[in-house]
Design a protein around this motif. Structure first.
Motif, PDB file in Angstrom:
ATOM      1  N   TYR A 155      25.159 -58.868  61.151  1.00 30.83           N
ATOM      2  CA  TYR A 155      26.467 -58.227  60.953  1.00 30.83           C
ATOM      3  C   TYR A 155      27.517 -58.921  61.822  1.00 30.83           C
ATOM      4  O   TYR A 155      28.643 -59.196  61.381  1.00 30.83           O
ATOM      5  CB  TYR A 155      26.333 -56.751  61.322  1.00 30.83           C
ATOM      6  CG  TYR A 155      27.459 -55.861  60.860  1.00 30.83           C
ATOM      7  CD1 TYR A 155      27.528 -55.417  59.541  1.00 30.83           C
ATOM      8  CD2 TYR A 155      28.446 -55.425  61.754  1.00 30.83           C
ATOM      9  CE1 TYR A 155      28.540 -54.568  59.118  1.00 30.83           C
ATOM     10  CE2 TYR A 155      29.470 -54.582  61.356  1.00 30.83           C
ATOM     11  CZ  TYR A 155      29.511 -54.155  60.025  1.00 30.83           C
ATOM     12  OH  TYR A 155      30.511 -53.318  59.599  1.00 30.83           O
ATOM     13  N   SER A 200      22.948 -47.040  56.814  1.00 30.65           N
ATOM     14  CA  SER A 200      22.804 -47.116  55.363  1.00 30.65           C
ATOM     15  C   SER A 200      21.808 -48.208  54.959  1.00 30.65           C
ATOM     16  O   SER A 200      20.960 -48.013  54.083  1.00 30.65           O
ATOM     17  CB  SER A 200      24.173 -47.384  54.727  1.00 30.65           C
ATOM     18  OG  SER A 200      24.048 -47.540  53.325  1.00 30.65           O
ATOM     19  N   TRP A 201      21.926 -49.358  55.619  1.00 28.64           N
ATOM     20  CA  TRP A 201      20.997 -50.479  55.303  1.00 28.64           C
ATOM     21  C   TRP A 201      19.570 -50.139  55.704  1.00 28.64           C
ATOM     22  O   TRP A 201      18.624 -50.422  54.978  1.00 28.64           O
ATOM     23  CB  TRP A 201      21.468 -51.742  56.019  1.00 28.64           C
ATOM     24  CG  TRP A 201      20.446 -52.848  55.976  1.00 28.64           C
ATOM     25  CD1 TRP A 201      20.077 -53.579  54.892  1.00 28.64           C
ATOM     26  CD2 TRP A 201      19.633 -53.296  57.066  1.00 28.64           C
ATOM     27  NE1 TRP A 201      19.096 -54.480  55.242  1.00 28.64           N
ATOM     28  CE2 TRP A 201      18.808 -54.326  56.575  1.00 28.64           C
ATOM     29  CE3 TRP A 201      19.548 -52.942  58.420  1.00 28.64           C
ATOM     30  CZ2 TRP A 201      17.897 -54.997  57.385  1.00 28.64           C
ATOM     31  CZ3 TRP A 201      18.653 -53.609  59.223  1.00 28.64           C
ATOM     32  CH2 TRP A 201      17.826 -54.630  58.699  1.00 28.64           C
ATOM     33  N   ARG A 202      19.419 -49.481  56.864  1.00 31.96           N
ATOM     34  CA  ARG A 202      18.088 -49.149  57.354  1.00 31.96           C
ATOM     35  C   ARG A 202      17.341 -48.229  56.409  1.00 31.96           C
ATOM     36  O   ARG A 202      16.116 -48.309  56.268  1.00 31.96           O
ATOM     37  CB  ARG A 202      18.210 -48.501  58.745  1.00 31.96           C
ATOM     38  CG  ARG A 202      16.887 -48.140  59.398  1.00 31.96           C
ATOM     39  CD  ARG A 202      16.072 -49.389  59.667  1.00 31.96           C
ATOM     40  NE  ARG A 202      14.804 -49.046  60.280  1.00 31.96           N
ATOM     41  CZ  ARG A 202      13.730 -48.619  59.621  1.00 31.96           C
ATOM     42  NH1 ARG A 202      13.788 -48.503  58.309  1.00 31.96           N
ATOM     43  NH2 ARG A 202      12.621 -48.336  60.254  1.00 31.96           N
ATOM     44  N   SER A 231      19.179 -56.667  50.584  1.00 35.55           N
ATOM     45  CA  SER A 231      19.701 -55.307  50.757  1.00 35.55           C
ATOM     46  C   SER A 231      20.888 -55.314  51.715  1.00 35.55           C
ATOM     47  O   SER A 231      21.906 -54.635  51.480  1.00 35.55           O
ATOM     48  CB  SER A 231      18.603 -54.375  51.299  1.00 35.55           C
ATOM     49  OG  SER A 231      17.571 -54.222  50.355  1.00 35.55           O
ATOM     50  N   GLY A 232      20.770 -56.100  52.809  1.00 38.07           N
ATOM     51  CA  GLY A 232      21.871 -56.215  53.756  1.00 38.07           C
ATOM     52  C   GLY A 232      23.094 -56.834  53.119  1.00 38.07           C
ATOM     53  O   GLY A 232      24.229 -56.398  53.364  1.00 38.07           O
ATOM     54  N   LYS A 278      17.443 -48.322  53.245  1.00 40.85           N
ATOM     55  CA  LYS A 278      16.988 -49.079  52.071  1.00 40.85           C
ATOM     56  C   LYS A 278      16.001 -50.184  52.436  1.00 40.85           C
ATOM     57  O   LYS A 278      15.242 -50.646  51.571  1.00 40.85           O
ATOM     58  CB  LYS A 278      18.200 -49.699  51.359  1.00 40.85           C
ATOM     59  CG  LYS A 278      19.144 -48.672  50.757  1.00 40.85           C
ATOM     60  CD  LYS A 278      20.292 -49.355  50.036  1.00 40.85           C
ATOM     61  CE  LYS A 278      21.229 -48.321  49.415  1.00 40.85           C
ATOM     62  NZ  LYS A 278      22.362 -48.954  48.705  1.00 40.85           N
ATOM     63  N   ALA A 279      16.033 -50.622  53.681  1.00 37.30           N
ATOM     64  CA  ALA A 279      15.169 -51.732  54.085  1.00 37.30           C
ATOM     65  C   ALA A 279      13.699 -51.309  54.082  1.00 37.30           C
ATOM     66  O   ALA A 279      13.362 -50.144  54.315  1.00 37.30           O
ATOM     67  CB  ALA A 279      15.574 -52.223  55.472  1.00 37.30           C
ATOM     68  N   GLY A 319      19.412 -57.036  62.196  1.00 38.45           N
ATOM     69  CA  GLY A 319      20.435 -56.647  61.222  1.00 38.45           C
ATOM     70  C   GLY A 319      21.803 -56.578  61.860  1.00 38.45           C
ATOM     71  O   GLY A 319      22.807 -57.017  61.273  1.00 38.45           O
ATOM     72  N   ASN A 370      14.877 -57.377  52.340  1.00 33.12           N
ATOM     73  CA  ASN A 370      15.749 -56.752  53.335  1.00 33.12           C
ATOM     74  C   ASN A 370      17.060 -57.518  53.492  1.00 33.12           C
ATOM     75  O   ASN A 370      18.120 -56.917  53.688  1.00 33.12           O
ATOM     76  CB  ASN A 370      15.022 -56.672  54.686  1.00 33.12           C
ATOM     77  CG  ASN A 370      13.883 -55.670  54.661  1.00 33.12           C
ATOM     78  OD1 ASN A 370      13.818 -54.809  53.781  1.00 33.12           O
ATOM     79  ND2 ASN A 370      12.971 -55.790  55.616  1.00 33.12           N
ATOM     80  N   GLU A 401      24.724 -54.208  50.906  1.00 33.86           N
ATOM     81  CA  GLU A 401      25.384 -53.157  51.681  1.00 33.86           C
ATOM     82  C   GLU A 401      26.706 -53.634  52.272  1.00 33.86           C
ATOM     83  O   GLU A 401      27.731 -52.948  52.191  1.00 33.86           O
ATOM     84  CB  GLU A 401      24.455 -52.689  52.803  1.00 33.86           C
ATOM     85  CG  GLU A 401      23.398 -51.705  52.373  1.00 33.86           C
ATOM     86  CD  GLU A 401      24.012 -50.422  51.825  1.00 33.86           C
ATOM     87  OE1 GLU A 401      24.833 -49.771  52.522  1.00 33.86           O
ATOM     88  OE2 GLU A 401      23.694 -50.087  50.669  1.00 33.86           O
TER      89      GLU A 401
END
Length: 374
Positions: free
Chosen positions: A47, A22-24, A90-91, A26-27, A43, A87, A94
């Motif tokens: 996490y 999901s994050w990828r 965004s992370g 949007k990144a 990323g 990014n 998410e």
């Protein structure tokens, strides 16, 4: 709260693949990024750091290690640091979205969400700080390289010009000699004074260029000289230029201050600065003034030549002592450079400051006279 932390860690472990996917999406990752394959790995490591914080097992060393790794990769890839910040945010969004969707009581999650957000803020700070340090170091290396290249080019230019003027000076010296002989034998020939004067001017210009190339310096003997007498002689010589420029010169020189120096070289320095001041003052409509002050401090003589002409902009101030830099239409750009070399040759210093009220050249020279000349 420990139970909530454990349940949240379990939830995150079971959804790591979905989170990264999901994050990828949007990144923002450029195709030209040489470390684009590392972005997913970074990323995932971030996490894991969030999980470590929830488990109270987050290591500061691990945290900094990841931050510095990312900073070096971003700098090496030469990617806008704004893309990285985007990014990271965004992370953050998410993972907070996934935490909220865990089904755990929202009121219990609020302090944990604050902690997660704080980790992302701190991570961004460390990365951007290290990235800035790396870029600044790279910039300084480039500046050093440019400066070195500039110096090398100046050296080549100096060698070329010195070779040329040396070849030019030989016939000029002969012409000067024969001009003096003609003037001596035939004193009534018209225009000989003008011819001799112009030849001497040309010879003076050649000497200046040889100064720049360091092939030839005035190597006359140093003696004890009175600055008071030197400036009096100089101002008398400059009287026509002073009157023509409508300039008032106020000299506050003490008669007892002496320096051990080459008189001709110092004369050239003061002559250049005063003539430059007179020239600059032509941009002032009234009350054109030059002040010359001198005093002795701690074994040094400090000479200040000031004028109330226009301010020298900062970007020019950094260059005025560089060779071949000039703002004059017919200038050579070597006058102040030669002044600096002469003063440094006398173990002195020369500087300049300028504002909208006054421009001042500061010159420091050794005051004490060697025992053998006392």
């Amino acid at each position: 709260m420990e139970a909530i932390r454990g349940q949240l860690v379990f939830f995150l472990e079971n959804n790591v693949s979905a989170f990264i996917k999901s994050w990828r999406q949007k990144a923002f990752i450029s195709e030209s990024d040489i470390h684009k394959e590392e972005v997913n790995k970074n990323g995932l490591k971030m996490y894991e750091l969030v999980k470590g914080m929830l488990e109270n097992s987050l290591s500061d060393d691990d945290f900094r290690e990841l931050a510095y790794k990312v900073a070096f990769e971003r700098a090496e890839a030469n990617i806008n640091i704004g893309d990285f910040v985007y990014n990271v945010n965004s992370g953050r969004s998410e993972i907070i979205k996934w935490v909220i969707s865990s089904g755990l009581p929202i009121e219990k999650l609020h302090p944990l969400i604050d902690d997660i957000s704080a980790i992302f803020d701190q991570f961004s700070y460390y990365v951007v700080k290290k990235y800035t340090e790396i870029k600044e170091e790279q910039l300084q290396e480039k500046i050093l390289y440019i400066d070195q290249t500039h110096k090398e080019r100046l050296t080549i230019l100096g060698q070329m010009s010195s070779s040329f003027v040396h070849e030019f000076r030989n016939p000029l010296t002969a012409v000067l000699g024969f001009a003096k002989l003609i003037k001596s034998e035939y004193p009534d020939i018209k225009y000989m004074d003008i011819i001799e004067h112009e030849l001497n001017q040309l010879n003076s210009r050649i000497t200046q260029f040889l100064h720049v190339s360091k092939k030839e310096l005035m190597n006359g003997e140093r003696e004890s000289h009175s600055l008071y007498e030197l400036f009096n002689e100089l101002l008398e010589f400059l009287y026509p230029s002073i009157v023509d420029g409508d300039v008032t010169i106020v000299s506050n020189m003490k008669s007892d201050i002496r320096v051990y120096a080459n008189k001709d070289e110092l004369r050239q320095v003061f002559l250049n600065i005063i003539l430059n001041s007179i020239d600059a003052l032509q941009q002032v409509r009234y009350k054109r003034k030059i002040n010359i002050d001198c005093h002795a401090v701690d074994g040094k003589v400090e000479i200040m030549i000031s004028n109330n002409g226009p301010v020298i902009p900062k970007e020019r101030m950094d260059l005025i002592f560089e060779p071949f830099f000039t703002t004059k239409e017919l200038g050579t750009g070597i006058g102040l450079y030669i002044c600096k070399k002469i003063i440094e040759k006398h173990d002195g210093e020369i500087n300049c400051i300028s504002d909208h009220h006054v421009t001042t050249f500061f010159i420091k020279l050794p005051l004490l006279i060697p025992e053998e000349t006392a």
